[in-house]
Design an enzyme around this catalytic site. Sequence first.
Site, PDB file in Angstrom:
ATOM      1  N   HIS A   1     -46.553  67.744 -35.510  1.00  0.00           N
ATOM      2  CA  HIS A   1     -46.616  67.703 -34.053  1.00  0.00           C
ATOM      3  C   HIS A   1     -47.695  68.643 -33.512  1.00  0.00           C
ATOM      4  O   HIS A   1     -48.477  68.270 -32.628  1.00  0.00           O
ATOM      5  CB  HIS A   1     -45.266  68.073 -33.454  1.00  0.00           C
ATOM      6  CG  HIS A   1     -45.326  68.328 -31.980  1.00  0.00           C
ATOM      7  ND1 HIS A   1     -45.306  67.312 -31.046  1.00  0.00           N
ATOM      8  CD2 HIS A   1     -45.463  69.493 -31.279  1.00  0.00           C
ATOM      9  CE1 HIS A   1     -45.419  67.830 -29.828  1.00  0.00           C
ATOM     10  NE2 HIS A   1     -45.508  69.145 -29.948  1.00  0.00           N
TER      11      HIS A   1
ATOM     12  N   CYS B   1     -46.613  61.353 -30.429  1.00  0.00           N
ATOM     13  CA  CYS B   1     -46.723  61.447 -31.890  1.00  0.00           C
ATOM     14  C   CYS B   1     -45.448  60.904 -32.541  1.00  0.00           C
ATOM     15  O   CYS B   1     -44.401  60.798 -31.895  1.00  0.00           O
ATOM     16  CB  CYS B   1     -46.989  62.890 -32.323  1.00  0.00           C
ATOM     17  SG  CYS B   1     -45.531  63.970 -32.347  1.00  0.00           S
TER      18      CYS B   1
ATOM     19  N   ASP C   1     -61.794  75.908 -35.470  1.00  0.00           N
ATOM     20  CA  ASP C   1     -60.801  75.797 -36.553  1.00  0.00           C
ATOM     21  C   ASP C   1     -59.827  76.943 -36.428  1.00  0.00           C
ATOM     22  O   ASP C   1     -60.153  77.998 -35.883  1.00  0.00           O
ATOM     23  CB  ASP C   1     -61.479  75.860 -37.929  1.00  0.00           C
ATOM     24  CG  ASP C   1     -61.747  77.304 -38.357  1.00  0.00           C
ATOM     25  OD1 ASP C   1     -60.957  77.861 -39.137  1.00  0.00           O
ATOM     26  OD2 ASP C   1     -62.744  77.898 -37.876  1.00  0.00           O
TER      27      ASP C   1
ATOM     28  N   CYS D   1     -42.272  63.034 -32.038  1.00  0.00           N
ATOM     29  CA  CYS D   1     -41.640  62.957 -30.717  1.00  0.00           C
ATOM     30  C   CYS D   1     -41.028  61.581 -30.455  1.00  0.00           C
ATOM     31  O   CYS D   1     -40.079  61.461 -29.673  1.00  0.00           O
ATOM     32  CB  CYS D   1     -42.663  63.311 -29.634  1.00  0.00           C
ATOM     33  SG  CYS D   1     -43.120  65.062 -29.636  1.00  0.00           S
TER      34      CYS D   1
ATOM     35  N   CYS E   1     -45.604  63.612 -25.228  1.00  0.00           N
ATOM     36  CA  CYS E   1     -46.338  63.406 -26.483  1.00  0.00           C
ATOM     37  C   CYS E   1     -45.894  62.093 -27.136  1.00  0.00           C
ATOM     38  O   CYS E   1     -44.706  61.763 -27.125  1.00  0.00           O
ATOM     39  CB  CYS E   1     -46.077  64.570 -27.435  1.00  0.00           C
ATOM     40  SG  CYS E   1     -46.879  64.418 -29.051  1.00  0.00           S
TER      41      CYS E   1
ATOM     42  N   ASP F   1     -65.617  77.410 -45.492  1.00  0.00           N
ATOM     43  CA  ASP F   1     -65.944  78.772 -45.107  1.00  0.00           C
ATOM     44  C   ASP F   1     -66.517  79.468 -46.340  1.00  0.00           C
ATOM     45  O   ASP F   1     -66.420  78.957 -47.458  1.00  0.00           O
ATOM     46  CB  ASP F   1     -64.680  79.466 -44.590  1.00  0.00           C
ATOM     47  CG  ASP F   1     -64.994  80.747 -43.856  1.00  0.00           C
ATOM     48  OD1 ASP F   1     -66.180  81.097 -43.726  1.00  0.00           O
ATOM     49  OD2 ASP F   1     -64.046  81.405 -43.380  1.00  0.00           O
TER      50      ASP F   1
END
Length: 371
Positions: free
Chosen positions: A336, A307, A267, A310, A305, A93
């Site tokens: 997560h 991931c 973003d 999890c 989920c 940015d």
Amino acid sequence: MAFEYEVLKTCAQTGARIGRLHLPHGVVETPVFMPVGTAATVKAMSVDELKEMHAQIILSNTYHLYLRPGHELVKKAGGLHQFMNWDRPILTDSGGFQVFSLASLRKVEEGGVMFRSHLDGSKHFFSPEKVMEIENALGADIMMCFDECSPYPCEYERVRAAMDRTARWAARCKQAHQRPEDQALFGIIQGGLFKDLRRISCEQISELDFPGTAIGGLSVGEPKELMYEVLDDLMPHTPKDKPRYLMGVGSPDCLVEGVLRGVDMFDCVLPTRIARNGTVLTWSGRLVIRNATYAEDFMPLDPDCDCPVCRNYSRAYIRHLFKAGEILGARLASYHNLYHLIDLMERIRQAIWEDRLADFAKEYFAKAGRF
């Protein structure tokens, strides 16, 4: 120039598209969510963890890296990629958002912006030329023009003045850009919530022929419905052969709604910020893990989920970490949440491939609701 964008597929249901960004440090499949690493780090995450969750590109902030450690130091280190050990694409940015967020610490004039550092009160002048010098030194694959982001609410004439200044600054940025061969410079559309100004700004920025188009000045406090109205009117006028980046937007519902309207890049600090406060994103809506109801809940954060968080930890354990003030709680929740948004974008891309994005969105909102 080491930059190419190609549209691979347009959804028959919605007009949303899948694209591919070819950048010096890799290929990015769009639509994409970019985790924010303001100070050359995505908060609480290592680069290995970001790769593990399939983060394709991350964002860093010019203003903050200029203040510390300084762009010259980063340049000596070999650029931002070397400095932070990230070998995938980076977007920087320009500091334009800080013109909005640090309004009490800055003064805007035609030449640029005088900031008082939020760290020590020292004064620093950001001109379009100075911003290009900093971003060229940082060496990101994509860099943003310096712009003036109007607050919400804001009167028409003030928004018009900021929009016109943004266009003049964009022309100065393009002229001052020293590395167009390996750093793509995106222009930014401003104009607040005024549809006529958004169209004018789009024309101004499009005439400068940047390789990508960003939409700034939204998600700054206005109701989401007004943001969607602006996007509905603006998006058909943006260049169709270039990536479209909606800046600072990252709640799950806004990602879905943005893609439906043709946005390619997003973003936001939201997933890590709310994680540090104990809020996690799930396919059934948000969950505040600090709540007492989870004290003896041995389910994963989200049963839908896959991931590592999890797969390996329970709600009760993660709640315990937060109540005990343990750093691991914020780390697990951050992992997560980032994984969730990246997974959401992967599912969105698959839905576009299969021409069923409208159906996917309907099913998603029926289960997860609005953030």
